[in-house]
Design a protein around this motif. Structure first.
Motif, short mmCIF file in Angstrom:
data_model
loop_
_atom_site.label_atom_id
_atom_site.label_comp_id
_atom_site.label_asym_id
_atom_site.label_seq_id
_atom_site.Cartn_x
_atom_site.Cartn_y
_atom_site.Cartn_z
N GLY A 1 -1.96 -13.15 -2.55
CA GLY A 1 -3.16 -12.73 -1.85
C GLY A 1 -2.90 -11.96 -0.57
N SER A 2 -1.67 -11.53 -0.32
CA SER A 2 -1.34 -10.77 0.90
C SER A 2 -0.74 -9.43 0.49
CB SER A 2 -0.34 -11.53 1.77
OG SER A 2 -0.90 -12.72 2.24
N ARG A 3 -1.02 -8.41 1.32
CA ARG A 3 -0.45 -7.10 1.10
C ARG A 3 0.91 -7.02 1.79
NH1 ARG A 3 -2.22 -4.20 -3.14
NH2 ARG A 3 -4.51 -4.28 -3.30
N ILE A 4 1.96 -6.99 1.03
CA ILE A 4 3.33 -6.89 1.55
C ILE A 4 3.90 -5.55 1.10
CG2 ILE A 4 5.64 -7.89 1.56
CD1 ILE A 4 3.65 -9.72 2.85
N GLU A 5 4.31 -4.74 2.05
CA GLU A 5 4.86 -3.43 1.70
C GLU A 5 6.33 -3.56 1.32
OE1 GLU A 5 4.31 -0.66 4.84
OE2 GLU A 5 2.20 -0.28 4.35
N ASN B 1 6.76 6.26 9.42
CA ASN B 1 5.50 5.52 9.31
C ASN B 1 4.45 6.27 8.49
OD1 ASN B 1 6.49 3.40 10.82
ND2 ASN B 1 5.83 4.31 12.76
N ASP B 2 4.54 7.62 8.50
CA ASP B 2 3.55 8.40 7.79
C ASP B 2 3.96 8.70 6.34
OD1 ASP B 2 5.65 10.05 8.31
OD2 ASP B 2 4.48 11.68 9.21
N ASN B 3 5.02 8.04 5.86
CA ASN B 3 5.48 8.23 4.48
C ASN B 3 4.67 7.31 3.56
OD1 ASN B 3 6.81 8.16 1.99
ND2 ASN B 3 8.84 8.35 2.92
N PRO B 4 3.74 7.84 2.76
CA PRO B 4 2.87 6.98 1.95
C PRO B 4 3.61 6.24 0.86
CG PRO B 4 2.57 9.28 1.33
CD PRO B 4 3.48 9.29 2.54
N ASP B 5 4.73 6.80 0.38
CA ASP B 5 5.47 6.17 -0.70
C ASP B 5 6.41 5.06 -0.22
OD1 ASP B 5 4.36 7.69 -2.70
OD2 ASP B 5 5.88 9.26 -2.57
N ASN B 6 6.74 5.07 1.07
CA ASN B 6 7.74 4.13 1.60
C ASN B 6 9.06 4.26 0.85
OD1 ASN B 6 6.76 2.83 3.87
ND2 ASN B 6 5.58 1.36 2.67
N ILE B 7 9.39 5.49 0.43
CA ILE B 7 10.60 5.75 -0.34
C ILE B 7 11.35 6.90 0.35
CG2 ILE B 7 11.53 6.61 -2.53
CD1 ILE B 7 9.11 5.28 -3.90
#
Length: 970
Positions: free
Chosen positions: A656-660, A691-697
Motif C-alpha cells: 500500500g505504499s509507493r516505493i520508487e 530528480n527530473d528523470n521520469p524513468d528512474n533509469i
C-alpha cells in the motif's frame, strides 16, 4: 564453520592419498604421458629490476620470485624463456604494448589497464599495499595518531591509491599529506633524503631494512600480454591451472623465501611504556571458562587461542603472566576496576559498559561470525523473543531493527541456548564458533539448528584497567605483530573439540553406554548428520543471500562467467543494478521485519521477470539487487522499464505504499566477461539519476563516463584544497514579517573554486563527497568558528547581533565528544549559548535517533543550554514525532507546507495547530522558502512571524550581511 574446517582437513588427507596413487601409476607407466608439441615456443618476458622479484646473480644469470615461478610453469608448457631487460615497470609495460615482449608479471588488476592488455585467468601470486619508513624512524606499526602529522610519498600512477585513502580514512585520517613522484626510484630517493616521512607502494617494492608501519588492500597479481597474443595466453592459463593443482604451496613458499625478511613490523614503545615494562615484572590476567576456542578451562588450566597469543606477547616484552579465573563478567569488571586484575583476556563488556567503568578495550585481534539459532522448523515470522548475551544486546537490537521482537540477555551463550531449549526464548544470536561447538558436542541441543550466518560479525578483544594506559598501548602494538595466518593455522589445527567431548562423555558414562550402545550409535549418527547439514548450510550460504531466498553476487558472477557469457553468440548482454529509494527510512518507520518482507517481495518479483538459462538475478549488499539479462527477449532498456513498472505496482499492491525503484544499466562489451567491473559501472550509473528523470533509469554510456571522470577530477580538487583558504561563510537572514527586522540568520558554507578564478560553488559541489570522506565535520566546525568570530567582533564593538543557526552533518551526532567540542568553540570565543543554534534535519531524527549515541548527543547539547533547531519540518513521514523526541527551541516549517494549496482551508488549520503547539512548548516557528507575498499572507494567517527566503534575503557574504544587519538598527 568449524565443521567446514574439519571437512577441509579430511579432504586434504584424501587428496594426498590420491596423489600418491597417481604418482605410483605414472612411475609404473600406467598413466599416459602428457603429449607436448615437438617444437618449443620462445616466450619473451620483460625483466625489470625489483628486489626479490627480479634480480641478477651475475651477467646473464637471472633469479628472483618471478624467475623461479616461470621455471615451474615451464614444467607444464613447452616454452623457452627469453628475458628482455628494461629499466623499470613502466618500461616493461611499454615493451609488451610494442609487442617486443610477450609477458610481464606482477600486474595488479585495474579496469583501465584491462582495456589495453590481456590478463591471465588465474593469479600468479599476491601482494598488498604498504606504508614503509627508513629503519631509524620512530613511527610504530599502525600508529595512526602519529600518521596524521607525517608526509606520505607515492608514485603518480599507483593503482591502489583509493584503497590507501580508504585505509587511512577508516582509521581517522581524512586528509593525509601526500607528495607524488614520477617513478619508484624517485620515491625511494625522496624517502632517503627525508623529503617524505613514509612511502606508499606495493609490498614487493620495499627495500631490505625498511620498516612496515601499515598494510592494506591485499590483491592478487597476474601476468599480462598484449591483445591478440592468444596462443601464449592459452598456454599460460593451462600451465598456471596445472601448477596451482599440483603445487598449491609454491606461491607461499616463494613469497616467504624472497620477501619474508621484509615483513618487519617492529614494535616501537613510548618512554612511558618502556618504563612500565621495566617496572612491571608480572601482569595479572583474568579468564572465563566456556568461551571456546578463544579461552576455556581444561583440567583446571586456562587454554585457547587468546592464551597462546598473550603468552607470545609476554615472551616478546619480557613480562610474565599470572592467570586468574573469574566466575562471571560482573566479577571481571569489579576486579579490573579495583586493580585486582590488569587484563581480562576475553572482553565480554559492551562498549558503553567499558567506558562507564573506565575500562580500556584493546583493538580487535580476530573477527568471528554471528549466527542465528532456533529450534528446527521455527518460522522466522513467529519469533517474539531473542536471547543473547549482554555484550551483544546493542548489536542484536541494531541487526533485528524491530521493536516487535524482545531482546533478553543472559550471562553466557550456553544460557541463551538453554533458554531456547526450555522455550523461554524463540531464537538465539551469538558467537558462531562457540555455538557450533555447543550444538555438536552437547546431545541436549539435538533439535537446535543454525538458521543463518549474519552479515555482521563480532570483534574479539581484551579489556585493560583504565589505570593502565601504558599496558593498553603495549597490547595494542604487540597484537598487531601477530600474523592473521597464525590465527587461521590455530583454528585449523586445534579444533578437535568434538572428539575430545565425545571421549569425555564416553569416559564419564561408560556403564550406561555399554547398556544402550545401539541407541548411542543412532544418536551419534544423528548428531553427525546434524553437523554435516549445518556445514553444508554454511557452504550453501556462500552463494545464497543470508537473509532472503535469492542468490548473492558470488552466485551471479560465477553463473555469468561460467555458464552464460561463454555461450553468447549475437546476443547483447547488460548488467542492471537496482536500488530501492529511501529503503532505510522505510525500515526505520515500519520496522526491520517489514523491511525484510519488502526485500523478499522484490526478490520474488525480480525472479518472475528474469527467466531462462541466459539470465540470472541476485541480491547485492543492503537494499540493492543485480541482474544479468540479454536482448534475446526484447530490447534491454524497454524491458528494464517494464520490470521497474511491474515491481513498483507489485509493491504498491502488497504494502500500500509507493516505493520508487532506480536502475542503472551497463552494456557488456562483446569480448568481455568482467562482471565485477560491469556491476561497478551499473551501480555508478544510479548515482547520476536526476530528480527530473521520469524513468528512474540511467544507462552507463560515454557521456556518463565523462561525467564520472569530471566528478573524479572534482574529488581530486576537493582533496587538495585548504578549508581556511578555499571556503567562506554566507548568511541568509531570518526576518520578522511584521517589522521586516532581521531577527536571526542561517550560516551557510560556500566553496571558492581555485580552478575557476575563485568562482563561488554551492554545497552540492562538495558536501556529498565530503560526507563520504568524513571531511564534512571539519567544514561544519569551520562555519561555526566563522560565525563565532563574526559575533565576537560585533559584540566587542557594541554592534547589533542576532542568533546564528549552523548546520551539522549527522556524522557528528554519533560521536560521543561532539557536545564537548561544540561547547569548547563557544567558550573559546566567549559566545553566549543563546546566540548559536544547532540545526538538525527531520531525517536525522527519524533515522538516527534509534542510535543511543545520537540521542545521547542531543540530550547532552540540550543539557548544556544549546538551542536546537529542527530543519525541514514536514518534509518527512512522521513530523509530529520529531517534536516529541527533541526539545527544540526552533521549528523550521518546510516550504512544502506553503506550496500545498489543494485544500487550503484544511492546510491552514493544520499549520495553525502546529504554530499553537510550538508556542505552548516555548518554541519559535520559522517558515522556510518564503518567496512571494502570498507566502507572507499565509504566514500571517496561521500566526507565524519569522520568515527565511528570497522574498526578504538571499544568502550573502559576511560583509554584505553585516552591512544589512547594521542598517536594520538604524
Amino acid at each position: 564453520m568449524l565443521a567446514v574446517m574439519k571437512n577441509r582437513r579430511l579432504k586434504r588427507g584424501l587428496s594426498f592419498f590420491l596423489c600418491l596413487i597417481i604418482a605410483v601409476c605414472i612411475s609404473a607407466g600406467i598413466m599416459p604421458h602428457t603429449v607436448r608439441a615437438e617444437e618449443k615456443r620462445t616466450v619473451k618476458v620483460a625483466f625489470f629490476p625489483m628486489n626479490g622479484y627480479h634480480m641478477m646473480a651475475g651477467k646473464g644469470i637471472y633469479t628472483g620470485m618471478d624467475v623461479e615461478y616461470l621455471e615451474a610453469l615451464c614444467n607444464y608448457t613447452n616454452w623457452d624463456i627469453e628475458y628482455v631487460e628494461c629499466e623499470d615497470w613502466d618500461a616493461a609495460l611499454k615493451l609488451v604494448a610494442d609487442h617486443k615482449a610477450d609477458l610481464v608479471g606482477s600486474a595488479q588488476y585495474s579496469a583501465e589497464r584491462a582495456a589495453s592488455y590481456q590478463y591471465a585467468d588465474l593469479s600468479s601470486g599476491y601482494t598488498f599495499g604498504i606504508i614503509a619508513t627508513n629503519p631509524n624512524s620512530s613511527l610504530a606499526y599502525e600508529d595512526f595518531d602519529a600518521m596524521k602529522e607525517i608526509t606520505f610519498g607515492m608514485v603518480r600512477t599507483y593503482v591502489r591509491r583509493e584503497e590507501f585513502l580508504g585505509y587511512l580514512s577508516d582509521n581517522g585520517i581524512a586528509s593525509p599529506k601526500i607528495r607524488e613522484y614520477d617513478s619508484t626510484s624517485d620515491l625511494q630517493n625522496a624517502l632517503d633524503e627525508g623529503e617524505v616521512d613514509a612511502l606508499v607502494h606495493t609490498f614487493m617494492e620495499i627495500k631490505e631494512g625498511q620498516r612496515l608501519i601499515g598494510r592494506f588492500a591485499p590483491r592478487p597479481f597476474y601476468y599480462i600480454t598484449y591483445e591478440g597474443n592468444d596462443d601464449v595466453m592459452r598456454d599460460l592459463n593451462n600451465a598456471i591451472a596445472d601448477l596451482k593443482m599440483n603445487e598449491p604451496e609454491l606461491e607461499t613458499q616463494l613469497m616467504n623465501r624472497f620477501y619474508q625478511s621484509k615483513l618487519d613490523k617492529t614494535v616501537v614503545f613510548t618512554l612511558d611504556e618502556k618504563e612500565y615494562l621495566a617496572e612491571k615484572n608480572t601482569i595479572r590476567v583474568g579468564y572465563l571458562d566456556s568461551y571456546y576456542p578463544f579461552v576455556y578451562e581444561e583440567d583446571g588450566e586456562c587454554k585457547g587461542l587468546t592464551k597462546e597469543m598473550l603468552e607470545g606477547i609476554a615472551a616478546l616484552t619480557g613480562l610474565t603472566i599470572s592467570w586468574q579465573k573469574v566466575e562471571n563478567p560482573q566479577e571481571a569488571r569489579t576486579a579490573l576496576g579495583n586493580d585486582e586484575l590488569d587484563v581480562m583476556s576475553y572482553c565480554v563488556h559492551a562498549e558503553g559498559s567499558s567506558h562507564d567503568h573506565q575500562l580500556s578495550r584493546i583493538k580487535d585481534y580476530v573477527q568471528v561470525p554471528l549466527v542465528f539459532v532456533t529450534k528446527e522448523k521455527t518460522e522466522l515470522e513467529s519469533i517474539e523473543t531473542l536471547a543473547t548475551v549482554d555484550y551483544l544486546s546493542d548489536k542484536a537490537t541494531e541487526l533485528i531493527g524491530s521493536t516487535d521482537i524482545k531482546v533478553q540477555t543472559y550471562d553466557t551463550p550456553q544460557d541463551c541456548l538453554d533458554a531456547v531449549k526450555d522455550e523461554k526464548a524463540d531464537a538465539v544470536m551469538c558467537d558462531g564458533y562457540l555455538t557450533e561447538y555447543l550444538l555438536s558436542s552437547q546431545m541436549r541441543y539435538y533439535d537446535l539448528a543454525i538458521e543463518s550466518v549474519l552479515s555482521d560479525g563480532l570483534g574479539i578483544s581484551m579489556t585493560v584497567s583504565g589505570s593502565n594506559p601504558e599496558l593498553a598501548g603495549i597490547l595494542n602494538k604487540t597484537l598487531l605483530t601477530i600474523d592473521a595466518r597464525a590465527i587461521s593455522d590455530y583454528m585449523l589445527e586445534s579444533n578437535v573439540y568434538s572428539l575430545a567431548s565425545v571421549g569425555i562423555f564416553i569416559e564419564d558414562h561408560s556403564v550406561v553406554i555399554i547398556l544402550i550402545l545401539i541407541m548411542i550409535m543412532l544418536i551419534i549418527l544423528l548428531v553427525a548428520l546434524h553437523i554435516i547439514r549445518d556445514a553444508k548450510k554454511i557452504q550453501h550460504l556462500m552463494y545464497k543471500d543470508v537473509e532472503i531466498d535469492i542468490g548473492n553476487l558470488n552466485y551471479l558472477i560465477y553463473t555469468g562467467k561460467k555458464n552464460i557469457l561463454p555461450e553468447r553468440s549475437a546476443q547483447q548482454y547488460a548488467v542492471v543494478y537496482l536500488n530501492i529509494s529511501q529503503f532505510q527510512r522505510y525500515k526505520v518507520i515500519y520496522g526491520w521485519n517489514n523491511g525484510q518482507k519488502l526485500l523478499s517481495l522484490i526478490a520474488d518479483a525480480l525472479s518472475q521477470c528474469i527467466k531462462g538459462k541466459n539470465e540470472v538475478c541476485a541480491k547485492a549488499d543492503g537494499d540493492h539487487f543485480v541482474f544479468l539479462m540479454s536482448d534475446e527477449n526484447g530490447p534491454i532498456p524497454e524491458r528494464v522499464r517494464k520490470i521497474r513498472y511491474f515491481m513498483e505496482e507489485r509493491i504498491f499492491e502488497e504494502i500500500g505504499s509507493r516505493i520508487e525503484v532506480q536502475m542503472g544499466i551497463y552494456f557488456i562489451p562483446p569480448n568481455s566477461d568482467d562482471l565485477r567491473s560491469a556491476i561497478d559501472c551499473a551501480s555508478q550509473a544510479i548515482d547520476f539519476i536526476q530528480n527530473d528523470n521520469p524513468d528512474n533509469i540511467q544507462i552507463y554510456d560515454d557521456d556518463l563516463e565523462k561525467a564520472i571522470r569530471e566528478r573524479h577530477e572534482r574529488e581530486k580538487l576537493l582533496d587538495s584544497v585548504d578549508i581556511d583558504e578555499n571556503f567562506v561563510t554566507y548568511y541568509q537572514a531570518k526576518v520578522d514579517v511584521n517589522t521586516e527586522e532581521i531577527v536571526g540568520a542561517e550560516a551557510l558554507v560556500r566553496f571558492l573554486d581555485p580552478t575557476a578564478s575563485g568562482a563561488v560553488r554551492s554545497p552540492w559541489f562538495f558536501i556529498p563527497y565530503y560526507e563520504q570522506t568524513g571531511k564534512v565535520t571539519d567544514i561544519d566546525f569551520f562555519v561555526l568558528r566563522c560565525a563565532c568570530k563574526m559575533l565576537r567582533r560585533r559584540l566587542d564593538s557594541g554592534e547589533k547581533v542576532v542568533t546564528i543557526s549552523c548546520n551539522f552533518s549527522r556524522i557528528h551526532f554519533v560521536k560521543p565528544d561532539f557536545a564537548i567540542r561544540f561547547e569548547q568553540v563557544l567558550n573559546e570565543y566567549r559566545i553566549p549559548k543563546e546566540l548559536i543554534e544547532v540545526e538538525i534535519t527531520e531525517t536525522l531524527v527519524m533515522e538516527e535517533m534509534q542510535e543511543n549515541l545520537a540521542k545521547q548527543t542531543l540530550d547532552d547539547l540540550h543539557a548544556k543550554g544549546v538551542r536546537l533547531s529542527i530543519d525541514d519540518f514536514g518534509a518527512g513521514y512522521s513530523s509530529l514525532g520529531v517534536i516529541e523526541k527533541i526539545p527544540a527551541s526552533v521549528i523550521k516549517l518546510d516550504r512544502s507546507f506553503l506550496l500545498n494549496q489543494k485544500d487550503r482551508e484544511r492546510q491552514v488549520k493544520i499549520m495553525k495547530s502546529i504554530v499553537e503547539l510550538a508556542d505552548n512548548l516555548g518554541s519559535q516557528i520559522v517558515c522556510e522558502g518564503v518567496e512571494t507575498d502570498a507566502d507572507v499572507e499565509l504566514m500571517r494567517e496561521i500566526g507565524a512571524r519569522v520568515a527565511q527566503g528570497y522574498r526578504y534575503a538571499k544568502p550573502v557574504s559576511e560583509m554584505a550581511f553585516e552591512e544589512r544587519l547594521s542598517q536594520s538598527v538604524e
